[in-house]
Design an enzyme around this catalytic site. Structure first.
Site, PDB file in Angstrom:
ATOM      1  N   PHE A 129       2.557   4.283  -1.522  1.00 11.45           N
ATOM      2  CA  PHE A 129       1.593   3.607  -2.393  1.00 11.45           C
ATOM      3  C   PHE A 129       1.529   2.142  -1.995  1.00 11.45           C
ATOM      4  O   PHE A 129       2.534   1.442  -2.004  1.00 11.45           O
ATOM      5  CB  PHE A 129       1.978   3.718  -3.872  1.00 11.45           C
ATOM      6  CG  PHE A 129       0.917   3.167  -4.774  1.00 11.45           C
ATOM      7  CD1 PHE A 129      -0.220   3.913  -5.063  1.00 11.45           C
ATOM      8  CD2 PHE A 129       1.018   1.881  -5.294  1.00 11.45           C
ATOM      9  CE1 PHE A 129      -1.229   3.390  -5.869  1.00 11.45           C
ATOM     10  CE2 PHE A 129       0.010   1.357  -6.100  1.00 11.45           C
ATOM     11  CZ  PHE A 129      -1.110   2.118  -6.387  1.00 11.45           C
ATOM     12  N   ASP A 214       6.528  -3.103   2.614  1.00 14.64           N
ATOM     13  CA  ASP A 214       5.870  -3.302   1.319  1.00 14.64           C
ATOM     14  C   ASP A 214       6.971  -3.360   0.265  1.00 14.64           C
ATOM     15  O   ASP A 214       7.523  -2.340  -0.135  1.00 14.64           O
ATOM     16  CB  ASP A 214       4.896  -2.155   1.046  1.00 14.64           C
ATOM     17  CG  ASP A 214       4.222  -2.276  -0.321  1.00 14.64           C
ATOM     18  OD1 ASP A 214       4.670  -3.102  -1.133  1.00 14.64           O
ATOM     19  OD2 ASP A 214       3.249  -1.529  -0.563  1.00 14.64           O
ATOM     20  N   LYS A 243       4.152  -7.812  -8.061  1.00 15.39           N
ATOM     21  CA  LYS A 243       4.828  -7.361  -9.289  1.00 15.39           C
ATOM     22  C   LYS A 243       5.773  -8.411  -9.887  1.00 15.39           C
ATOM     23  O   LYS A 243       5.337  -9.279 -10.616  1.00 15.39           O
ATOM     24  CB  LYS A 243       5.532  -6.013  -9.052  1.00 15.39           C
ATOM     25  CG  LYS A 243       4.530  -4.878  -8.845  1.00 15.39           C
ATOM     26  CD  LYS A 243       5.077  -3.505  -9.169  1.00 15.39           C
ATOM     27  CE  LYS A 243       3.954  -2.496  -9.349  1.00 15.39           C
ATOM     28  NZ  LYS A 243       3.604  -1.741  -8.158  1.00 15.39           N
TER      29      LYS A 243
HETATM   30  C1  LIG Z   1       2.361  -1.588  -7.418  1.00 15.26           C
HETATM   31  C2  LIG Z   1       2.423  -1.492  -5.946  1.00 15.26           C
HETATM   32  C3  LIG Z   1       1.361  -1.953  -5.141  1.00 15.26           C
HETATM   33  C4  LIG Z   1       0.053  -2.435  -5.712  1.00 15.26           C
HETATM   34  O1  LIG Z   1       0.195  -3.615  -6.448  1.00 15.26           O
HETATM   35  P1  LIG Z   1      -1.034  -4.139  -7.359  1.00 15.26           P
HETATM   36  O2  LIG Z   1      -0.556  -5.440  -7.880  1.00 15.26           O
HETATM   37  O3  LIG Z   1      -1.243  -3.094  -8.418  1.00 15.26           O
HETATM   38  O4  LIG Z   1      -2.214  -4.242  -6.487  1.00 15.26           O
HETATM   39  C5  LIG Z   1       1.528  -1.920  -3.768  1.00 15.26           C
HETATM   40  N1  LIG Z   1       2.658  -1.456  -3.220  1.00 15.26           N
HETATM   41  C6  LIG Z   1       3.696  -1.001  -3.955  1.00 15.26           C
HETATM   42  C7  LIG Z   1       4.934  -0.529  -3.277  1.00 15.26           C
HETATM   43  C8  LIG Z   1       3.607  -0.992  -5.345  1.00 15.26           C
HETATM   44  O5  LIG Z   1       4.618  -0.520  -6.072  1.00 15.26           O
END
Ligand SMILES: *Cc1c(COP(=O)(O)O)cnc(C)c1O
Length: 395
Positions: A129, A214, A243
């Site tokens: 994700f 990420d 986050k």
């Molecule tokens: C939540 C998340 C995202 C997306 O972040 P947003 O602020 O919602 O755009 C991307 N990568 C990871 C691993 C995440 O947990």
């Protein structure tokens, strides 16, 4: 209850109104223990005094000035992020998706600058994700989130997470980047094997591709280190954070090295709100609290205690097959008979006064405040255990 918003979110049947530390109260005055942390965002709980002071202090000075200027707040946060990581340079934006969008664009631009237009392929993991923009949702490798929005960006390849052989087979001279979550968060709190990250580093070096971690969910103390890569000992070329970075104030960042940063020359990429002084002031204050031995120790200690108690609940009621994760990012894998019912369990937990998350239908996920204390953890787990006991009895 919701009359005005598009129906893409399935809102819970309560309206939260106020929070303090790991407790939240709704508009009816009911109290909840927050073990969800706003989906791994409220790293210091609700209304931490250092964050309130930073926000209100900056609010009386300067809110926004545009990227025609930099500010002391942006420099202060960028200095912290570079001083305590592999990185030399930072690009600020407003979310995790935007940070990943910047990372992927930088990787393509760097490859084009140095090797021409043929080197543009991105290798990513299935069930990853990376956000909801068209590019990041395509890289994410969960067709259910992307296929309705076709045509999708091209040049993206997916391999199974933790499959070293598939990784070696997929990366070649056309690859410009490999992107990996050190712990897959949304798809079930699955930690990467150290060998997988190491192999990714090796193939990226061999083929001159950028290794992108990420760390939107795993970063900023969540796993018990400032960033998760620091416990794996494998360095990325680009890292994304969001986050927890603003402790609840929207901000994202892409970190990179002096090798890659020059490809983002003037005018190549941008953001109106990125580096906003309000967000950066809060981020710098959050950074100082998170990046302290006391906080990171607490993450490791409370994480271990929580995993132990959750495993105990799992055994006594037969609900969990496995409790996994790192630090305060925890996944409880539902046992066979309960598979697919994580949403139902989390709704019941909310009704019993404890906020938890799911990661897919089979995993109950916890991402509480990094400052979680014994009282709040104990009360939250007592409420969760009561929920589990009733749920199991009801079948
Ligand atoms: C939540 C998340 C995202 C997306 O972040 P947003 O602020 O919602 O755009 C991307 N990568 C990871 C691993 C995440 O947990």
């Amino acid at each position: 209850m919701n009359r005005y918003l598009t129906p893409n979110f399935a809102f819970a049947p309560i309206i939260p109104e106020r929070g303090l530390g790991s407790r939240v109260w709704d508009t009816q005055g009911r109290e909840y223990i927050d073990l969800a942390g706003g989906i791994a965002v409220n790293a210091l709980g609700h209304c931490h005094p250092a964050l309130v002071a930073a926000l209100t202090g900056q609010a009386g000075k300067l809110w926004h000035i545009s990227n025609l200027y930099t500010t002391e707040a942006a420099q202060a946060l960028a200095e912290r992020l570079t001083k305590h990581t592999f990185a030399d340079k930072v690009f600020f934006c407003n979310s995790g998706a935007e940070a990943n969008e910047a990372a992927l664009k930088l990787a393509r631009k760097y490859a084009r600058d140095h090797f021409g237009s043929g080197k543009n392929e991105i290798v990513a993991c299935t069930n990853a994700f990376h956000g909801r923009t068209l590019f990041t949702v395509s890289v994410g490798g969960q067709p259910k989130y992307s296929h309705d929005f076709a045509p999708l960006p091209a040049g993206i390849r997916h391999i199974p997470f933790n499959d070293v052989q598939a990784l070696r087979g997929a990366v070649n001279g056309q690859t410009c980047a490999v992107i990996i979550e050190p712990v897959q968060g949304e798809s079930g709190v699955l930690p990467a094997d150290a060998a997988f990250l190491q192999a990714a580093r090796e193939v990226c070096d061999r083929h001159q591709a950028a290794l992108i971690f990420d760390e939107v969910q795993t970063g900023m103390g969540r796993t018990g280190r400032l960033f998760a890569y620091q416990q794996y000992g494998t360095l990325p070329d680009i890292l994304t954070s969001a986050k927890a970075l603003g402790g609840g104030f929207p901000i994202g960042a892409m970190l990179t090295t002096d090798r890659f940063a020059p490809s983002f020359g003037p005018g190549t990429h941008g953001s109106t709100f990125g580096g906003n002084p309000l967000a950066c002031a809060v981020g710098a204050a959050a950074f100082d609290v998170i990046n302290s031995e006391a906080t990171l120790d607490n993450v490791r200690v409370q994480g271990e205690k929580l995993r132990g108690r959750l495993a105990d609940i799992g055994r006594r009621y037969g609900v969990f097959d496995e409790v996994r994760g790192q630090g305060l990012l925890i996944g409880c894998v539902l046992a066979g008979a309960y598979r697919g019912r994580a949403g139902e369990l989390s709704a019941a937990a909310l009704n019993a006064g404890v906020m938890v998350l799911v990661a897919g239908g089979d995993v109950l996920r916890l991402a509480p405040s990094l400052l979680l204390n014994d009282d709040d953890a104990g009360e939250g787990l007592a409420r969760l255990e009561k929920t589990v006991a009733e749920w199991v009895t009801a079948g």
